[in-house]
Design a protein around this motif. Sequence first.
Motif, PDB file in Angstrom:
ATOM      1  N   ARG A  38       0.841  -1.207   0.000  1.00 34.52           N
ATOM      2  CA  ARG A  38       0.000   0.000   0.000  1.00 34.52           C
ATOM      3  C   ARG A  38       0.873   1.254   0.000  1.00 34.52           C
ATOM      4  NH1 ARG A  38      -3.188  -3.243   3.536  1.00 34.52           N
ATOM      5  NH2 ARG A  38      -2.185  -2.357   5.377  1.00 34.52           N
ATOM      6  N   LYS A  39       1.939   1.222   0.782  1.00 32.28           N
ATOM      7  CA  LYS A  39       2.839   2.367   0.848  1.00 32.28           C
ATOM      8  C   LYS A  39       3.514   2.601  -0.502  1.00 32.28           C
ATOM      9  CE  LYS A  39       6.766   4.278   3.394  1.00 32.28           C
ATOM     10  NZ  LYS A  39       7.806   4.046   4.440  1.00 32.28           N
ATOM     11  N   TYR A  40       3.894   1.512  -1.176  1.00 35.22           N
ATOM     12  CA  TYR A  40       4.536   1.619  -2.489  1.00 35.22           C
ATOM     13  C   TYR A  40       3.636   2.380  -3.469  1.00 35.22           C
ATOM     14  CZ  TYR A  40       5.501   0.243  -7.295  1.00 35.22           C
ATOM     15  OH  TYR A  40       5.696   0.268  -8.648  1.00 35.22           O
ATOM     16  N   LYS A  41       2.352   2.049  -3.494  1.00 36.46           N
ATOM     17  CA  LYS A  41       1.430   2.688  -4.431  1.00 36.46           C
ATOM     18  C   LYS A  41       1.315   4.185  -4.157  1.00 36.46           C
ATOM     19  CE  LYS A  41      -1.121  -1.567  -5.269  1.00 36.46           C
ATOM     20  NZ  LYS A  41      -2.356  -2.348  -5.049  1.00 36.46           N
ATOM     21  N   LYS A  42       1.313   4.550  -2.867  1.00 36.46           N
ATOM     22  CA  LYS A  42       1.263   5.969  -2.515  1.00 36.46           C
ATOM     23  C   LYS A  42       2.562   6.676  -2.896  1.00 36.46           C
ATOM     24  CE  LYS A  42      -1.907   5.429   1.423  1.00 36.46           C
ATOM     25  NZ  LYS A  42      -2.040   5.560   2.896  1.00 36.46           N
ATOM     26  N   GLU A  43       3.692   5.989  -2.655  1.00 36.04           N
ATOM     27  CA  GLU A  43       4.996   6.600  -2.922  1.00 36.04           C
ATOM     28  C   GLU A  43       5.243   6.787  -4.417  1.00 36.04           C
ATOM     29  OE1 GLU A  43       7.443   7.725  -0.683  1.00 36.04           O
ATOM     30  OE2 GLU A  43       5.777   7.540   0.719  1.00 36.04           O
ATOM     31  N   VAL A  44       4.712   5.898  -5.241  1.00 37.44           N
ATOM     32  CA  VAL A  44       4.853   6.029  -6.699  1.00 37.44           C
ATOM     33  C   VAL A  44       4.209   7.328  -7.165  1.00 37.44           C
ATOM     34  CG1 VAL A  44       4.027   5.104  -8.907  1.00 37.44           C
ATOM     35  CG2 VAL A  44       5.107   3.588  -7.267  1.00 37.44           C
ATOM     36  N   LEU A  45       2.993   7.577  -6.693  1.00 37.28           N
ATOM     37  CA  LEU A  45       2.299   8.821  -7.057  1.00 37.28           C
ATOM     38  C   LEU A  45       3.038  10.031  -6.500  1.00 37.28           C
ATOM     39  CD1 LEU A  45      -0.060  10.504  -8.110  1.00 37.28           C
ATOM     40  CD2 LEU A  45      -1.301   9.959  -5.992  1.00 37.28           C
ATOM     41  N   LEU A  46       3.421   9.961  -5.218  1.00 38.16           N
ATOM     42  CA  LEU A  46       4.103  11.090  -4.584  1.00 38.16           C
ATOM     43  C   LEU A  46       5.409  11.414  -5.305  1.00 38.16           C
ATOM     44  CD1 LEU A  46       4.020  13.090  -2.217  1.00 38.16           C
ATOM     45  CD2 LEU A  46       5.293  11.415  -0.872  1.00 38.16           C
ATOM     46  N   ARG A  47       6.114  10.397  -5.755  1.00 36.38           N
ATOM     47  CA  ARG A  47       7.388  10.615  -6.465  1.00 36.38           C
ATOM     48  C   ARG A  47       7.170  11.455  -7.719  1.00 36.38           C
ATOM     49  NH1 ARG A  47      12.325   8.733  -6.365  1.00 36.38           N
ATOM     50  NH2 ARG A  47      13.579   8.675  -8.255  1.00 36.38           N
ATOM     51  N   GLN A  48       6.171  11.095  -8.499  1.00 31.06           N
ATOM     52  CA  GLN A  48       5.902  11.838  -9.735  1.00 31.06           C
ATOM     53  C   GLN A  48       5.437  13.259  -9.425  1.00 31.06           C
ATOM     54  OE1 GLN A  48       6.821  10.781 -12.688  1.00 31.06           O
ATOM     55  NE2 GLN A  48       7.551   8.954 -11.604  1.00 31.06           N
ATOM     56  N   GLN A  49       4.680  13.430  -8.337  1.00 29.89           N
ATOM     57  CA  GLN A  49       4.243  14.777  -7.946  1.00 29.89           C
ATOM     58  C   GLN A  49       5.446  15.646  -7.579  1.00 29.89           C
ATOM     59  OE1 GLN A  49       1.508  13.358  -4.909  1.00 29.89           O
ATOM     60  NE2 GLN A  49      -0.241  14.164  -6.046  1.00 29.89           N
ATOM     61  N   TYR A  50       6.410  15.055  -6.859  1.00 35.24           N
ATOM     62  CA  TYR A  50       7.623  15.796  -6.495  1.00 35.24           C
ATOM     63  C   TYR A  50       8.447  16.118  -7.738  1.00 35.24           C
ATOM     64  CZ  TYR A  50       7.870  16.314  -1.444  1.00 35.24           C
ATOM     65  OH  TYR A  50       7.662  16.741  -0.148  1.00 35.24           O
TER      66      TYR A  50
END
Length: 304
Positions: A107-119
């Motif tokens: 679950r954390k991976y899926k959130k971090e993938v999106l957050l990475r692209q936002q950053y």
Amino acid sequence: MILEHLLKKTMFKRYVKSRVIPEHMLSGQITNINWKQDNYLKNNVKLSRSLSPYCADNIYARTEKSKIASRVLSYLCKNNYSCDDVFYELYSKINVKSRQKANEFIRKYKKEVLLRQQYIWTLNEIYDQRQSLSKLFNHLEDIAEYPEYSESKSNSQYVKNAVEFLNETEKYKDHQPNGKFTIADLAIDIRNNYLNELDKSLNSEAVLAYWLTQRYELLSNTDLKKVGDLLCEVYKIEYKTDIQRYRSKKRKDYDRNRYIPQKSSSAAEKKEKVRKLKTKGYTQKKTAELLRISRSTVERYWKG
């Protein structure tokens, strides 16, 4: 022009999370892989399994196992890979709590993938304004440094030796050497060396250097957040005068807009407002406060 999202770290983080990444663009960058065919993932699975027997009684083994899962998550994010199965390999499939940990990382991976692209989108946006933000970028260039960074030792035997030694010398945790060559001093020194090797990370200067050359593949999500924090810190230094003028103007505008003279109501309007508040159960005193009229006026309309 002031960039409001650089005025505070919290504002910057909110701005990043507000970025909308089209679903097709996000999914189009992700490649599904098999962990057995990736040497990095295979080595980490092997290392995690070798630590499993120590985890019950060794806090350092449990900590290192959690770090391995975090490194795997970071590796997948940085390379735009997807591999849920690897988290089930890092944690036991038999133990219920271990399965829960694996699911948490997925679950954390899926959130971090999106957050990475936002950053990345946000940091690229700032990078594209480097000419108009010359003071900011000149300061960043001055402090950025490429590190002499060697990979930490990650072979299974080294890590096992480290976690065993750390566990056995727990009593020396947080102790400082007294300057004499004693067994205690030697143990403290080796502990510090092991901890440094097991927990290597890029410093702020290195993170800036990699971002300024757009080397995102070398930066974890934690490093990207560090870049955002550093941008806010330097921005407040280099644009201090501009920010003060901007805030002063904002305050004046706020005060000006806050003071809006109340339009005086007609007697009929006041009477109608009093009647409505009376039917809602308000007292005469509260009605006068809400409508900002005198008690005598309320009393006059109260019976009408």
